[in-house]
Write an enzyme that holds these catalytic residues in place. Sequence first.
Site, short mmCIF file in Angstrom:
data_model
loop_
_atom_site.label_atom_id
_atom_site.label_comp_id
_atom_site.label_asym_id
_atom_site.label_seq_id
_atom_site.Cartn_x
_atom_site.Cartn_y
_atom_site.Cartn_z
N GLY A 221 0.58 -1.18 0.10
CA GLY A 221 -0.06 -0.05 0.01
C GLY A 221 0.75 1.23 0.26
O GLY A 221 0.16 2.23 0.27
N GLY A 222 2.17 1.12 -0.36
CA GLY A 222 2.92 2.47 -0.26
C GLY A 222 2.42 3.48 -1.30
O GLY A 222 2.49 4.66 -1.02
N ASP A 238 -5.24 -6.05 -5.64
CA ASP A 238 -4.02 -6.91 -5.24
C ASP A 238 -4.56 -8.20 -4.78
O ASP A 238 -5.48 -7.89 -3.77
CB ASP A 238 -3.07 -6.32 -4.70
CG ASP A 238 -1.64 -6.94 -4.64
OD1 ASP A 238 -1.53 -8.17 -4.55
OD2 ASP A 238 -0.89 -6.00 -5.09
N ASP A 274 2.12 -0.49 -10.19
CA ASP A 274 3.33 -0.85 -9.96
C ASP A 274 3.51 -2.36 -9.86
O ASP A 274 4.30 -2.97 -9.05
CB ASP A 274 3.66 -0.10 -8.39
CG ASP A 274 5.39 -0.53 -8.26
OD1 ASP A 274 5.98 -0.49 -8.92
OD2 ASP A 274 5.44 -0.37 -6.77
N LYS A 303 9.16 -1.89 -15.65
CA LYS A 303 10.52 -2.58 -15.08
C LYS A 303 11.33 -2.90 -16.41
O LYS A 303 10.63 -3.49 -17.49
CB LYS A 303 10.01 -4.06 -14.39
CG LYS A 303 8.91 -3.67 -13.41
CD LYS A 303 9.21 -3.13 -12.31
CE LYS A 303 7.88 -2.93 -11.54
NZ LYS A 303 8.09 -1.88 -10.44
#
Length: 351
Positions: A221-222, A238, A274, A303
Site C-alpha cells: 500500500g505504499g 491486488d 506498480d 520494469k
Amino acid sequence: SLQNILLYCRPGFEKEAAAEISAITQRIGLYGYVKAKADSGYAVFHPQSASGPEQLTQQLHYPALIFPRQLIFALDMIKDLPSDDRISPLLAHIQQTGLTFNDCWLETPDTNDGKQLNTFTRKFSGLFNKALKQHRLMDSGSRWRLHIFFLSSSALYIGVSDTNNSSPLPMGIPRLRMSRAAPSRSTLKLDEALKTMLSSDEQQRYLQNGMSAVDLGACPGGWTWQLVNRGMRVTAIDNGAMNEELMASGLVTHIRADGFKFTPEIPVDWLVCDMVERPLHISRLMARWLSEGLCRYAVFNLKLPMKQRYDIVQQCRDIIEEECLAHGLKCQIRMKQLYHDREEITVVVLQ
Ligand code: SAM
C-alpha cells in the site's frame, strides 16, 4: 569551451543515457561521440564542432530526458589538478568561460568511489566558495549554476547548468524522508514522481482532495498511501494483503482481483500501477485505460529488461501515444528514471 554535454545517471545506466543523448543530438543535427564507462554514474557527449551553453540549452530540454539525472555543459576533463594548489588552476579555467554563477555545487558520481570523495569535497567547498566570491564569479542574477564534478581529488569536469533547464537538486538526487506510517519503501517512488515530474502548479491542479484513483498491484500500500495522503479515495487491486492502518483510513477499497482484468464501474481521475510485469504489457494496459477514458491521468512503473532498455522505453511511449491519438486524445507522456527507481523507469501521463 563549455561544449561537452555531461549527464549524471544511475550507475549501470550509462549505456542508456548514451543511447538517449545520441538519439537526441542526431535529431538536432549535432554530431559527435559519447563516452560512457560502465558503472561510472555519468556519460559525456563530445561534439565535433564547438558550440556554447547558450546554444545547447536552447536545443536540449532537461525534462524530456529519461535516464540522465542532470544536464551540464562542460569543459574537457581536467586530469592533473595539482594537490598543493587546486584553487588557482580551477579559477583560471572558470574565468575563461566568461560567465558568472548563481550557485556552485561540488559533486561526485553516485558510486562508491564517488562517496569516498565526500569528505574531500566538503573540506574543499569552504575555501573554494570564498575564492569564487573574491574573484567576483558569483552573481545571484545569473542563470548559470557552476558544477565541479570530481572523479578523484585530481580529475574532474568543470561545467555549468541552466537553472531553468536542469534538475534543481545537487547530483540530481532528491532527499525524501520516508514517513513512519508509510507501508513500504516503494512509497518513495510515487512521492518522488509526483514531486519532481509535476511542477508545483500541476501538483495543485492534478492532485486534489476528493479525487479518485485505482492502484493496480497495490500491496502492501505504499503508493495507495501517497494518494490517500493527498486526500484521494483509492481502489486498491491486488491479491496480497494491504497495510491495516492504511485500510483504517476509510479511504481505501481493497479488491482482490487481477490487475489486467479489473475495470472500474465509474471512471477515475488517476490510475497508478506498480505491478511487476513486462513493460510492453503494462504499456498496453495503461494505453487502454487512458484511451477508453477509464482514467484521466496515470503514473506507472516500467520494469526494464537487461538489454535494449532505451529501445523498449521508446516502444512503450509509442504504444501509449498511438492508442491515445487513435481515440482523439492528446496526451503528454513524461518518462524518468527516478532516484528511487532501480532497474525501472516511471511514467506520468497527463491530458
Ligand atoms: N506499489 C506497492 C507499494 O508501494 O507498496 C508495491 C507493489 S509490488 C512492487 C507489486 C505488487 O503487484 C505485488 O503486491 C503483487 O501482488 C502485485 N501484482 C503483480 N501482478 C499482479 C496482477 N496481475 N494483478 C494484481 N496485482 C498484481
